[in-house]
Write an enzyme that holds these catalytic residues in place. Structure first.
Site, mmCIF file in Angstrom:
data_model
loop_
_atom_site.group_PDB
_atom_site.id
_atom_site.type_symbol
_atom_site.label_atom_id
_atom_site.label_comp_id
_atom_site.label_asym_id
_atom_site.label_seq_id
_atom_site.Cartn_x
_atom_site.Cartn_y
_atom_site.Cartn_z
ATOM 1 N N VAL A 187 0.857 -1.182 0.000
ATOM 2 C CA VAL A 187 0.000 0.000 0.000
ATOM 3 C C VAL A 187 0.899 1.241 0.000
ATOM 4 O O VAL A 187 1.666 1.465 0.928
ATOM 5 C CB VAL A 187 -0.924 0.023 1.230
ATOM 6 C CG1 VAL A 187 -1.824 1.258 1.193
ATOM 7 C CG2 VAL A 187 -1.755 -1.250 1.294
ATOM 8 N N ASP A 188 0.811 2.021 -1.064
ATOM 9 C CA ASP A 188 1.666 3.193 -1.238
ATOM 10 C C ASP A 188 0.794 4.448 -1.222
ATOM 11 O O ASP A 188 0.041 4.711 -2.165
ATOM 12 C CB ASP A 188 2.428 3.082 -2.560
ATOM 13 C CG ASP A 188 3.381 4.257 -2.779
ATOM 14 O OD1 ASP A 188 3.558 5.068 -1.855
ATOM 15 O OD2 ASP A 188 3.936 4.363 -3.890
ATOM 16 N N THR A 189 0.913 5.231 -0.144
ATOM 17 C CA THR A 189 0.106 6.450 -0.040
ATOM 18 C C THR A 189 0.520 7.485 -1.074
ATOM 19 O O THR A 189 -0.235 8.421 -1.354
ATOM 20 C CB THR A 189 0.232 7.061 1.356
ATOM 21 O OG1 THR A 189 1.620 7.307 1.649
ATOM 22 C CG2 THR A 189 -0.343 6.108 2.412
ATOM 23 N N GLY A 190 1.707 7.328 -1.640
ATOM 24 C CA GLY A 190 2.154 8.264 -2.672
ATOM 25 C C GLY A 190 1.611 7.946 -4.054
ATOM 26 O O GLY A 190 1.759 8.746 -4.981
#
Length: 302
Positions: free
Chosen positions: A183-186
């Protein structure tokens, strides 16, 4: 054979102090040095009891556990049961790892070691013990201590890392693909028209789901001109998503619309139909830990 009680006391107190200090560092517990010292002195005093036969009962397992309880309580106090038993468990783990490594190293160096009642014995003609044993304490223990701390910290970091991973199941034209995603918030990539989120998946993982002309086209630069080679029933599933990576000019990403994607974390699942699969021709993880980059909106409901 002559045994010097003061040497046993000093040696074990020093080792216990270092083990408690390492426990404090791994658990990120603020510990006052005098509490660590007092706890270590208790351990050193306990280690001398085996020298007198009348105290042999002290080396039964229940008594050992009680003494370790008191040592951890003195060193770190009692805030709540969960924190206490976590400190106790970490102390046991560090003792097992460090003690086992030192015994193995001593045996390799000398070929002579004895363990009885949980006590490690060596013999020497000198009153201060085996020079190899003291060399282990002075030089070997710091090495084992450092290795243990780095190893346990690495395990802790990996455990934290896995909090941001999820299982990904992709359903596409009656075929399924399972992989691990980060999971990459960017990652804020979306289809500019439908606003569907885009998750990135390695091409090597997707090959079994895609027709050969499509994955070959994804590997070639300037793939926009090769549309005529694609199967007709795939034309309504393919999207071109404009994106810009750091240090690169604007580009187009080849994406595919699946039937649905299921994101799972533990017992929670999120089934998403309005989503696109971006094809990444490289490797997303250097060690193969994950094969997909998950858009944060895909786990908001998990």
């Amino acid at each position: 054979m002559t045994v010097y009680a003061d040497v046993v006391f000093f040696l074990n107190s020093a080792i216990d102090f270092l083990l408690l200090w390492l426990t404090s560092g791994i658990r990120k517990q603020k510990a006052v040095w005098w509490r660590l010292l007092l706890s270590a002195l208790l351990g050193g005093f306990y280690s001398m009891l085996h020298l007198w036969p009348q105290f042999s009962i002290a080396y039964f397992l229940p008594v050992k556990i009680i003494v370790s309880f008191f040592m951890v309580w003195i060193a770190f106090g009692w805030k709540d049961p969960l924190a206490f038993f976590r400190n106790l468990g970490m102390f046991y783990l560090i003792c097992f790892i460090t003690g086992g490594a030192m015994i193995a190293f001593h045996y390799v160096m000398t070929g002579d070691s004895q363990v009885a009642g949980g006590i490690f014995y060596t013999e020497s003609q000198h009153g201060w013990g085996s020079p190899v044993s003291w060399g282990l304490i002075i030089f070997g223990f710091p090495v084992v201590w450092l290795y243990t701390r780095l190893s346990l910290r690495s395990l802790d970091e990996r455990q934290m890392f896995h909090q941001f991973t999820a299982d990904v199941k992709i359903r596409l034209k009656d075929q399924e693909l399972r992989c691990v995603g980060l999971v990459d918030t960017g990652n804020q990539l979306r289809d500019p028209i439908t606003r569907a989120p885009v998750i990135m998946v390695e091409l090597e993982q997707l090959k079994t789901l895609l027709p050969e002309p499509l994955w070959k086209m994804a590997k070639e630069p300037g793939f926009e001109k090769d549309w005529e080679e694609l199967p007709a029933d795939w034309m309504n599933r393919i999207r071109l998503i404009p994106y810009r990576a750091a240090g690169k000019k604007n580009n187009l990403l080849l994406a595919v619309k699946p039937d649905y994607v299921i994101i799972s974390q533990g017992e929670n699942e999120n089934k998403i139909k309005k989503i696109l699969i971006g094809i990444d021709v490289g490797s997303l993880s250097s060690d193969g830990t994950y094969q997909a980059i998950i858009h944060p909106s895909c786990v908001s409901a998990v």
